[in-house]
Write a protein that holds these residues in place. Structure first.
Motif, PDB file in Angstrom:
ATOM      1  N   LEU A  31      10.980  11.023   6.953  1.00  0.00           N
ATOM      2  CA  LEU A  31       9.700  10.543   7.438  1.00  0.00           C
ATOM      3  C   LEU A  31       9.620   9.022   7.526  1.00  0.00           C
ATOM      4  CD1 LEU A  31       6.873  11.506   8.290  1.00  0.00           C
ATOM      5  CD2 LEU A  31       6.182  11.351   5.907  1.00  0.00           C
ATOM      6  N   GLY A  32      10.226   8.362   6.557  1.00  0.00           N
ATOM      7  CA  GLY A  32      10.123   6.905   6.536  1.00  0.00           C
ATOM      8  C   GLY A  32      11.092   6.197   7.462  1.00  0.00           C
ATOM      9  N   ASN A  41      11.658  12.333   2.753  1.00  0.00           N
ATOM     10  CA  ASN A  41      11.617  11.377   1.662  1.00  0.00           C
ATOM     11  C   ASN A  41      10.241  10.717   1.579  1.00  0.00           C
ATOM     12  OD1 ASN A  41      12.049   9.383  -0.186  1.00  0.00           O
ATOM     13  ND2 ASN A  41      13.220   8.071   1.242  1.00  0.00           N
ATOM     14  N   ILE A  42       9.393  11.282   0.695  1.00  0.00           N
ATOM     15  CA  ILE A  42       8.061  10.684   0.544  1.00  0.00           C
ATOM     16  C   ILE A  42       7.998  10.060  -0.848  1.00  0.00           C
ATOM     17  CG2 ILE A  42       5.595  11.044   0.916  1.00  0.00           C
ATOM     18  CD1 ILE A  42       6.229  13.548   2.405  1.00  0.00           C
ATOM     19  N   LEU A  52       5.332   5.099   0.339  1.00  0.00           N
ATOM     20  CA  LEU A  52       3.958   5.633   0.388  1.00  0.00           C
ATOM     21  C   LEU A  52       3.068   4.844   1.350  1.00  0.00           C
ATOM     22  CD1 LEU A  52       2.105   7.788  -0.850  1.00  0.00           C
ATOM     23  CD2 LEU A  52       1.428   6.100  -2.542  1.00  0.00           C
ATOM     24  N   ILE A  53       3.078   3.510   1.209  1.00  0.00           N
ATOM     25  CA  ILE A  53       2.188   2.697   2.053  1.00  0.00           C
ATOM     26  C   ILE A  53       2.576   2.783   3.529  1.00  0.00           C
ATOM     27  CG2 ILE A  53       1.399   0.318   2.527  1.00  0.00           C
ATOM     28  CD1 ILE A  53       1.451  -0.022  -0.578  1.00  0.00           C
ATOM     29  N   PRO A  54       3.864   2.622   3.881  1.00  0.00           N
ATOM     30  CA  PRO A  54       4.201   2.802   5.302  1.00  0.00           C
ATOM     31  C   PRO A  54       3.797   4.161   5.852  1.00  0.00           C
ATOM     32  CG  PRO A  54       6.037   1.844   4.117  1.00  0.00           C
ATOM     33  CD  PRO A  54       5.015   2.200   3.094  1.00  0.00           C
ATOM     34  N   SER A 104      -2.394   6.949   9.428  1.00  0.00           N
ATOM     35  CA  SER A 104      -3.673   6.399   9.903  1.00  0.00           C
ATOM     36  C   SER A 104      -3.600   6.105  11.389  1.00  0.00           C
ATOM     37  CB  SER A 104      -4.030   5.106   9.157  1.00  0.00           C
ATOM     38  OG  SER A 104      -3.989   5.332   7.787  1.00  0.00           O
ATOM     39  N   ILE A 105      -2.480   5.494  11.785  1.00  0.00           N
ATOM     40  CA  ILE A 105      -2.302   5.187  13.211  1.00  0.00           C
ATOM     41  C   ILE A 105      -2.283   6.474  14.025  1.00  0.00           C
ATOM     42  CG2 ILE A 105      -0.663   4.261  14.926  1.00  0.00           C
ATOM     43  CD1 ILE A 105       0.224   2.306  12.672  1.00  0.00           C
TER      44      ILE A 105
END
Lengths: 385, 101
Positions: free
Chosen positions: A332-333, B2-3, B8-10, B16-17
């Motif tokens: 995800l990142g 991968n969280i 977390l912030i990105p 949000s976007i």
């Protein structure tokens, strides 16, 4: 007062389609110019009318005795009662209704009712019973107008924005400017009804009023002067703003004078009113009885809009999610450069859509307020000039 | 997926976007539909409708010095119609109501 059919003594009503008076009983037709009202005083300055008063908004509605008022054409309230017979000033002329009630309904239908967000109950209310023809009193003025303005605007100087000052002074001669003569009607709204084509005007004959409501001018000369000055200022301002090439141009200070020429014409101009209530609020849509121009905005079904909004949002989110999942390289990142780039584009599109959509909806909401009674018909007009 | 806490912030920003894009597009489409049927201000008459020659400008000054503003009204601040008298139509002198009953 009403004239009767010479054949059967039935009441005569003016039919906009034929431009003739028609007997409601036998259908005989008469030209308004040929029908003589025996009760009318010859060459009188006045004519007789029946006055109804609305207990809710205080408006007075005038009818010939062929039309009984069942609700207020201004606020839609049924608390309207016959008040008195009154002698009113005879106008100089009038433009007869040319658009029929059915045509007025068609005009409204074409303009609004395809809007999927118009509530069904409002669509159902658009029936001939809820539409009334009313002659609005207008003063047709010729005027000389002079104005001097100090304006400000912003221009780009390199990367900076600089405020500049401008001056404009000038005079203009205006002819046949219509100023509504009723305090009930909001000036902003009445100016939207224009243009009226005065070459179709007839000499005033109360027979044209048969089957319609009317209102009489309740302005003083000062009121008329102020209204005319305000109207001229709007026209002047529009022209002046076009001459300045800057952003955020506005008039900072202004001084105005008006000279209304002798003998302004007192005219009755035809307007169809569709008045209804939705969620306790009154709305009025107007259609000019001459050209069929529609003025007003329909209310929206907020529940329907919310649901459509949610569905569309979910749909777009699902689409973007689908798109992004395809672009991911596993986690995800970890976005690929391509998907980062697309993220930026989507962000710009989404945020600009949000800003412009929200601003646009707010602008329409202002228009909607004008359609509502409080904005559209203030019993005492706020004349700013 | 991968969280982790470092992402977390990105991820929140990304989500949000994502949400704003959807909501923004929905609001824009609804606005476009409503605006199509919004009638107020469709057309208003301009000065040309009522004036044959338009405005006769007696002063047109761009980028005027700030201090000039006070002089402007002293130059153009006189009523050009002062002393002109006009006849007032009777219905405008006073609201006339002769009640017959």
């Amino acid at each position: 007062m009403a004239v009767l059919c010479s054949g059967c003594s039935g009441k005569l009503i003016f039919n906009p389609a034929s431009q003739m008076l028609e007997c409601v009983v036998c259908g005989n037709r008469y030209s308004p110019e040929d029908v003589e009202d025996k009760s009318a005083k010859l060459n009188s300055k006045y004519y007789s009318t029946r006055v109804y008063t609305c207990d809710h908004c205080g408006a007075e509605v005038i009818t010939s005795d062929t039309e009984a008022s069942t609700f207020c054409v201004y606020c839609g309230n049924p608390a309207i009662a016959f008040s008195r017979i009154s002698e009113e000033y005879r106008p100089d002329g009038l433009i007869p209704f040319k658009i029929t009630k059915e045509e007025a309904i068609k005009c409204i239908n074409m303009r609004f009712l395809k809007n999927p967000f118009v509530p069904k109950e409002v669509k159902d209310m658009l029936t001939p019973d809820n539409i009334r023809g009313i002659y609005i009193p207008y003063w047709i003025v010729n005027a000389n107008y002079t104005e001097a303005d100090i304006l400000s605007g912003e221009v780009k100087r390199g990367k900076m924005s600089v405020k500049l000052w401008y001056s404009r002074a000038g005079n203009v001669e205006l002819n046949n400017l219509p100023i509504d003569g009723s305090r009930i009607l909001n000036d902003t709204v009445s100016s939207k009804l224009e243009p009226f084509y005065l070459d179709e005007a007839k000499e005033f004959d109360e027979d044209y009023l048969n089957g319609f409501y009317s209102n009489t001018s309740d302005l003083t000369y000062i009121d008329l002067k102020n209204s005319a000055a305000q109207r001229c200022h709007k026209l002047f301002e529009e022209d002046v703003l076009k001459t300045i090439k800057a952003r955020k141009v506005k008039i900072e200070d202004s001084i105005r004078w008006i000279d209304i020429m002798d003998d302004p014409l007192y005219m009755m101009l035809p307007v169809w009113f569709f008045t209804f209530r939705y969620e306790g609020k009154p709305y009025t849509i107007m259609v000019t009885g001459q050209s069929g121009k529609v003025v007003g905005t329909f209310p929206w079904n907020i529940k329907k809009i919310t649901w459509v909004g949610i569905v569309l949002s979910v749909l777009f989110m699902a689409l973007t999610a689908y798109f992004f999942i395809g672009m991911y390289n596993g986690s995800l990142g970890a976005l690929t450069p391509v998907s980062t780039y697309i993220t930026g584009i989507l962000m710009v599109i989404g945020i600009s859509g949000l800003i412009s959509g929200w601003a646009g909806l707010n602008k329409i909401r202002v228009n909607l307020k004008l359609t509502q009674e409080e904005g559209m018909f203030k019993f005492v007009k706020r004349r700013q000039a | 997926m991968n969280i982790g806490s470092d992402m977390l912030i990105p991820n929140i920003i990304f989500l949000s976007i994502w949400a704003l894009t959807g909501i923004g597009m929905a609001i824009f489409i609804i606005y476009k539909i409503i605006n199509k049927y919004n009638n107020f201000g469709d057309s208003t008459c301009t000065i040309d409708e009522y004036s044959k020659y338009g405005i006769n400008y007696t002063s047109v000054e761009d980028a005027m010095p700030f201090v000039e503003r006070s002089y402007f009204f002293s130059r153009y601040g006189e009523n050009p119609y002062e002393g002109v008298t006009r006849s007032i139509p009777e219905p405008l002198t006073k609201r006339k109501e002769n009640d017959a009953l």
